[in-house]
Design an enzyme around this catalytic site. Structure first.
Site, PDB file in Angstrom:
ATOM      1  N   LYS A 149      34.902  34.617  34.055  1.00 22.93           N
ATOM      2  CA  LYS A 149      34.159  36.185  34.094  1.00 22.93           C
ATOM      3  C   LYS A 149      34.981  37.472  33.253  1.00 22.93           C
ATOM      4  CE  LYS A 149      33.761  39.252  36.011  1.00 22.93           C
ATOM      5  NZ  LYS A 149      33.900  41.068  35.457  1.00 22.93           N
ATOM      6  N   GLY A 152      42.907  42.344  37.548  1.00 22.32           N
ATOM      7  CA  GLY A 152      42.474  43.455  37.436  1.00 22.32           C
ATOM      8  C   GLY A 152      43.219  44.541  39.349  1.00 22.32           C
ATOM      9  N   SER A 153      41.887  45.622  39.062  1.00 19.17           N
ATOM     10  CA  SER A 153      42.228  46.562  40.721  1.00 19.17           C
ATOM     11  C   SER A 153      42.466  46.256  41.306  1.00 19.17           C
ATOM     12  CB  SER A 153      41.211  47.719  40.286  1.00 19.17           C
ATOM     13  OG  SER A 153      40.062  46.879  40.734  1.00 19.17           O
ATOM     14  N   ARG A 154      43.849  46.679  42.233  1.00 16.92           N
ATOM     15  CA  ARG A 154      43.423  46.256  43.812  1.00 16.92           C
ATOM     16  C   ARG A 154      42.356  46.543  44.789  1.00 16.92           C
ATOM     17  NH1 ARG A 154      48.276  48.685  48.090  1.00 16.92           N
ATOM     18  NH2 ARG A 154      49.038  49.448  45.890  1.00 16.92           N
ATOM     19  N   GLY A 164      40.046  43.207  44.110  1.00 13.74           N
ATOM     20  CA  GLY A 164      41.157  41.975  44.178  1.00 13.74           C
ATOM     21  C   GLY A 164      40.419  41.645  45.776  1.00 13.74           C
ATOM     22  N   GLU A 203      46.450  39.475  41.155  1.00 15.19           N
ATOM     23  CA  GLU A 203      47.420  40.518  40.213  1.00 15.19           C
ATOM     24  C   GLU A 203      46.850  41.660  40.790  1.00 15.19           C
ATOM     25  OE1 GLU A 203      49.490  42.039  36.548  1.00 15.19           O
ATOM     26  OE2 GLU A 203      49.245  39.825  36.269  1.00 15.19           O
ATOM     27  N   CYS A 210      50.947  46.114  33.202  1.00 17.02           N
ATOM     28  CA  CYS A 210      51.142  45.836  34.268  1.00 17.02           C
ATOM     29  C   CYS A 210      52.501  46.355  34.632  1.00 17.02           C
ATOM     30  CB  CYS A 210      50.166  44.273  34.927  1.00 17.02           C
ATOM     31  SG  CYS A 210      50.700  43.147  33.735  1.00 17.02           S
ATOM     32  N   GLU A 252      48.850  54.008  42.092  1.00 15.64           N
ATOM     33  CA  GLU A 252      49.474  53.289  40.863  1.00 15.64           C
ATOM     34  C   GLU A 252      48.886  54.543  40.373  1.00 15.64           C
ATOM     35  OE1 GLU A 252      49.462  49.325  38.328  1.00 15.64           O
ATOM     36  OE2 GLU A 252      47.843  49.576  39.334  1.00 15.64           O
TER      37      GLU A 252
END
Length: 531
Positions: free
Chosen positions: A183, A240-242, A245, A262, A299, A391
């Site tokens: 993706k 990617g973003s929290r 995810g 991650e 990251c 973050e």
């Protein structure tokens, strides 16, 4: 197929480039000009995911029957194709991300990408990753085997080395014997398309199953969640973003599907007073280089520095401020990244962080924001640790200034899980007791502990851990970088109990299948045969 994109880019399903069942379309943005690029890409309906899943399930059955040498041949051929397409890939990634063509893309990230593909090929052939274990007393033998179709969601900040059809998750999944549904990240779809073109060529040249690599560009959020939970999919790798995810994780968890994530990390750097007294100027230079590298879009970017109050820490903060103000802000990856950075900085200020320099609005003519430095005292940090660990992904960092060592260690105890944690201490060992206290608190919070070294470099090494406690990743026991360890995420452990010798997989036969594969035989690691 030509490397020139059609009016609306086609998706790659089961070895064929075809028009998507399109819900809508989108365009990437040139972050250097903050303008949309010409190429148009489809947002796929569920029918495209459905077709990819069917094809991947068939490919997985075929790949389970292939020798490791065939899969390794594909990975090496693919690396060759990437090198042949180097100029097109670099130009596309520069247009879509603003990352420097040289040295970043052409001289660092692309060679890293092809290197990890070739390392994955070597690991696939050796079979060491499968951890073959033989217990002759009980007649039980076990090893990791391919888990099945894998979906890979790539990030925005490493279009090559972490890309959905080119990066570390991809390489590990394929080397473990699984097909991949990629993706693409919406920030660099054309770059990802070019990788898929190269992969399709390598598939044809090596005779791999047509659906070994498939590509879609974007789906609705609901279809993305449906994809990771589908019975035909074995597992997912996501960077990617929290927020996104965790939605995928909730969907996968509800279906009992493993997903490796991650998510986010502030990567604390703790600097002792003795280290600042000994070499404060050098540490300033190392920190500024690290935090502004790639406009802070790593990251492992050092988004937090933890200090003990004193004259040396005041001098350190002021020296960093001066360098931030004298260094031109780099280009951020996309309007979304710029908006997120601005919002995160404002959130930290709203919680009580003091803005030392930077902040403000995003530039209008490109995706950029001033280099930003903030401070907060240790007591305030302890009062709202979650808020102050927001973050700020980009060229920004927060200095946490504690009253003394005790408060510093208490603040470390409030840290969330991180990918990395660094401790700078005196080189003469004069603060060893201080170091030991800091390390004791910091080590449980991080996946990789560093001494006297900034965290931004992530070497492709078998010993590397690019993972850590939540929320840096979804599981602290696995790494996204470091072959062969990263391959285990995409394997299923199978135990063979009282299976006849002629029916065992080659890795578990009495004779070592390669003559050099490491296997645990009756409690001892060996490359020999079963006696």
């Amino acid at each position: 197929m030509s490397t020139a994109a059609p009016a609306v880019a086609q998706i790659l399903i089961n070895g064929t480039w075809k028009d998507a069942d399109t819900q809508s379309t989108f365009q990437a943005t040139d972050p250097n000009q903050n303008q949309p690029l010409d190429a148009t890409f489809p947002v796929s309906s569920w029918s495209d995911c459905d077709a990819a899943l069917d094809a991947a399930a068939d490919a997985a059955s075929q790949m389970r029957q292939l020798p490791a040498s065939k899969i390794a041949e594909f990975l090496r051929a693919y690396a060759d194709e990437i090198e042949s397409a180097k100029d097109d890939l670099v130009n596309a990634a520069f247009a879509e991300t603003g990352l420097a063509k040289s040295p970043r893309l052409a001289d660092v990230e692309l060679p890293r990408t092809t290197n990890q593909l070739r390392l994955a090929a070597d690991a696939c052939e050796s079979g060491d990753w499968a951890m073959a274990t033989i217990d002759t007393a009980t007649g039980i033998r076990s090893c990791f085997e391919p888990i099945g179709p894998v979906a890979v969601f790539g990030p925005n900040n490493f279009p090559f080395a972490f890309g959905s059809v080119s990066g570390g998750d991809f390489a590990a999944a394929i080397a473990a014997g699984n097909p991949v549904i990629g993706k693409a990240n919406s920030s660099h779809p054309e770059t990802t398309r070019l990788f898929a073109v190269a992969a399709a060529k390598a598939i044809q040249k090596t005779g791999m199953p047509a659906a070994t690599v498939q590509l879609i560009y974007r789906t609705s959020h609901a279809d993305g969640e449906r994809l990771v939970a589908d019975p035909r999919l074995a597992t997912t790798g996501y960077t990617g973003s929290r927020s996104a995810g965790l939605k995928l994780k909730a969907a996968a968890d509800a279906a009992g599907k493993p997903i490796y994530l991650e998510l986010s990390s502030v990567n604390p750097v703790v600097i002792t007073p003795n280290a600042l007294a000994e070499r404060g100027d050098a540490i300033v230079d190392e920190f500024v280089t690290s935090v502004l590298m790639g406009t802070g879009q790593f990251c492992t970017n050092p988004g937090m520095v933890m200090l003990v109050r004193g004259e040396s820490s005041d001098q350190f903060i002021d020296a960093v401020r001066q360098k931030f103000e004298s260094t031109a802000a780099g280009t951020l990856l996309s309007p979304a990244v710029a908006k997120s950075l601005s919002s995160s900085v404002q959130t930290l200020v709203d919680y009580g962080a003091k803005l030392i320099t930077g902040g403000g609005d995003v530039e209008s003519d490109r995706c950029a924001m001033a280099n930003t430095l903030m401070t907060v005292d240790g007591n305030s940090f302890r009062g709202n640790p979650d808020g102050f660990q927001t973050e700020a992904f980009g060229n920004a960092s927060l200095m946490v200034v504690c009253d003394d060592l005790e408060q510093l260690c208490q603040a470390i105890g409030h840290l969330e899980g991180n990918l990395t944690g660094c401790v700078y201490s005196a080189t003469d060992g004069g603060d060893e007791d201080v170091y030991q206290k800091i390390e004791f608190e910091l080590k449980p919070k991080v996946g990789r502990l560093l001494n006297d070294k900034m965290p931004t470099g992530v070497a492709v090494s078998p010993a590397m851990n690019h993972g850590g406690p939540y929320p840096s990743t979804g599981h602290p026991g696995f790494t996204a970088v470091g072959i062969p360890a990263s391959m285990i995420r995409f394997g299923k452990l199978t135990s063979f109990d009282n299976i006849r010798a002629e029916r065992l997989p080659a890795l578990l036969a009495n004779a070592n299948p390669t003559g050099k594969t490491w296997r645990r035989i009756d409690g001892t690691w060996s490359t020999g045969d079963v006696g």
